[in-house]
Design a protein around this motif. Sequence first.
Motif, mmCIF file in Angstrom:
data_model
loop_
_atom_site.group_PDB
_atom_site.id
_atom_site.type_symbol
_atom_site.label_atom_id
_atom_site.label_comp_id
_atom_site.label_asym_id
_atom_site.label_seq_id
_atom_site.Cartn_x
_atom_site.Cartn_y
_atom_site.Cartn_z
ATOM 1 N N ARG A 6 11.505 8.775 -10.489
ATOM 2 C CA ARG A 6 12.640 8.704 -9.558
ATOM 3 C C ARG A 6 12.317 9.429 -8.262
ATOM 4 N N PHE A 7 11.744 10.629 -8.379
ATOM 5 C CA PHE A 7 11.400 11.398 -7.183
ATOM 6 C C PHE A 7 10.323 10.680 -6.370
ATOM 7 N N ILE A 60 10.564 9.385 -2.459
ATOM 8 C CA ILE A 60 9.546 9.731 -1.455
ATOM 9 C C ILE A 60 8.954 8.465 -0.855
ATOM 10 N N ALA A 61 8.675 7.473 -1.705
ATOM 11 C CA ALA A 61 8.122 6.200 -1.224
ATOM 12 C C ALA A 61 9.103 5.490 -0.297
ATOM 13 N N ILE A 105 0.843 -1.200 0.000
ATOM 14 C CA ILE A 105 0.000 0.000 0.000
ATOM 15 C C ILE A 105 0.876 1.246 0.000
ATOM 16 N N GLY A 106 1.954 1.215 0.777
ATOM 17 C CA GLY A 106 2.870 2.351 0.809
ATOM 18 C C GLY A 106 3.464 2.641 -0.553
ATOM 19 N N ILE A 107 3.850 1.586 -1.270
ATOM 20 C CA ILE A 107 4.430 1.768 -2.602
ATOM 21 C C ILE A 107 3.392 2.312 -3.584
ATOM 22 N N VAL A 108 2.203 1.685 -3.593
ATOM 23 C CA VAL A 108 1.152 2.065 -4.542
ATOM 24 C C VAL A 108 0.683 3.498 -4.324
ATOM 25 N N VAL A 109 0.629 3.927 -3.072
ATOM 26 C CA VAL A 109 0.132 5.274 -2.766
ATOM 27 C C VAL A 109 1.228 6.327 -2.896
ATOM 28 N N LEU A 110 2.407 6.058 -2.353
ATOM 29 C CA LEU A 110 3.435 7.091 -2.252
ATOM 30 C C LEU A 110 4.179 7.367 -3.558
ATOM 31 N N ILE A 111 4.389 6.345 -4.389
ATOM 32 C CA ILE A 111 5.098 6.605 -5.648
ATOM 33 C C ILE A 111 4.314 7.557 -6.547
ATOM 34 N N PRO A 112 3.018 7.339 -6.805
ATOM 35 C CA PRO A 112 2.264 8.305 -7.622
ATOM 36 C C PRO A 112 2.195 9.699 -6.988
ATOM 37 N N GLY A 166 4.388 11.033 -4.911
ATOM 38 C CA GLY A 166 5.706 11.641 -5.022
ATOM 39 C C GLY A 166 6.021 12.075 -6.439
ATOM 40 N N ALA A 167 5.625 11.264 -7.428
ATOM 41 C CA ALA A 167 5.865 11.617 -8.830
ATOM 42 C C ALA A 167 5.079 12.865 -9.215
ATOM 43 N N THR A 168 3.836 12.953 -8.751
ATOM 44 C CA THR A 168 3.016 14.135 -9.032
ATOM 45 C C THR A 168 3.615 15.375 -8.381
ATOM 46 N N ALA A 169 4.055 15.229 -7.137
ATOM 47 C CA ALA A 169 4.670 16.355 -6.443
ATOM 48 C C ALA A 169 5.946 16.794 -7.156
ATOM 49 N N GLY A 170 6.720 15.815 -7.645
ATOM 50 C CA GLY A 170 7.946 16.152 -8.365
ATOM 51 C C GLY A 170 7.664 16.912 -9.646
ATOM 52 N N ALA A 171 6.639 16.481 -10.387
ATOM 53 C CA ALA A 171 6.286 17.168 -11.635
ATOM 54 C C ALA A 171 5.843 18.597 -11.370
ATOM 55 N N LEU A 172 5.042 18.807 -10.325
ATOM 56 C CA LEU A 172 4.552 20.143 -9.993
ATOM 57 C C LEU A 172 5.652 21.034 -9.428
ATOM 58 N N ALA A 173 6.540 20.448 -8.623
ATOM 59 C CA ALA A 173 7.572 21.248 -7.968
ATOM 60 C C ALA A 173 8.697 21.643 -8.915
ATOM 61 N N PHE A 174 9.070 20.750 -9.819
ATOM 62 C CA PHE A 174 10.224 21.010 -10.682
ATOM 63 C C PHE A 174 9.842 21.361 -12.119
ATOM 64 N N GLY A 175 8.557 21.348 -12.420
ATOM 65 C CA GLY A 175 8.102 21.739 -13.742
ATOM 66 C C GLY A 175 8.409 20.734 -14.831
ATOM 67 N N HIS A 176 8.590 19.475 -14.460
ATOM 68 C CA HIS A 176 8.845 18.443 -15.459
ATOM 69 C C HIS A 176 7.557 18.085 -16.188
ATOM 70 N N SER A 177 7.706 17.575 -17.399
ATOM 71 C CA SER A 177 6.543 17.032 -18.091
ATOM 72 C C SER A 177 6.092 15.782 -17.353
ATOM 73 N N TRP A 178 4.813 15.431 -17.508
ATOM 74 C CA TRP A 178 4.259 14.321 -16.745
ATOM 75 C C TRP A 178 4.937 12.995 -17.058
#
Length: 212
Positions: free
Chosen positions: A72-73, A77-78, A44-51, A53-65
């Motif tokens: 990686r980010f 986080i996971a 559950i931790g992996i399934v919830v935290l990876i998405p 963390g990835a969403t937070a990384g895209a929003l924080a660093f301005g990466h494409s989705w």
Amino acid sequence: MSGIEDLMAESNDRWGKATRLAQGIADNGLGTAMKVYYLLYFPIGIVVLIPLGATAGALAFGHSWMNLQNLRFGMIIAAVGVLVVGLIYNAKKVAPAANIGSVSVLMPLESHEQKQVRRQISGKSPVEAKHLEVTHGVAVQQRKNAATQLVIISSLQLAFIAQALPESSSIWWLMAYLVFFNFVAIAVLMHEFRQPGRFLVNTADQASEQSI
């Protein structure tokens, strides 16, 4: 004869100390606690935290989705999140699932005697009934130590995998080796967790007869 008697007395004294240390040590459900962690909390931790963390990384660093850096980010986080959850779970569920005492049962024994105990647990030597309480105590302590290490090392694997993704860093290839060696370490720890468990199950009847 006095020399042999002295050696026997010293040996009996060491085993007596080890027996006293082993009193009260018991596995009260380590297997169940670890199954719940790996079948429920860890996935559950992996399934919830990876998405997340990835969403937070895209929003924080301005990466494409679709940028690999988001994944990686998310994995980093996971890894942190699973480590925190694992440490809490270890303290709340794994630790209470075994009474292991405060001192290693093997401490009073000499090295050859310690080796003898470990060989019995691994099934390489016949079980000595007169020292079964000591061997049981050691098996529980080994099982508990392996369980705690498994909870911690599993979260580290996520961090290693994140660093091993292509173009994640200049040393991603080195991290790929660490991923492999960490998998080996996890396999070894799983063996070290299961082996004492099998020994405890196989000798449970003997231990019950001695306690009567």
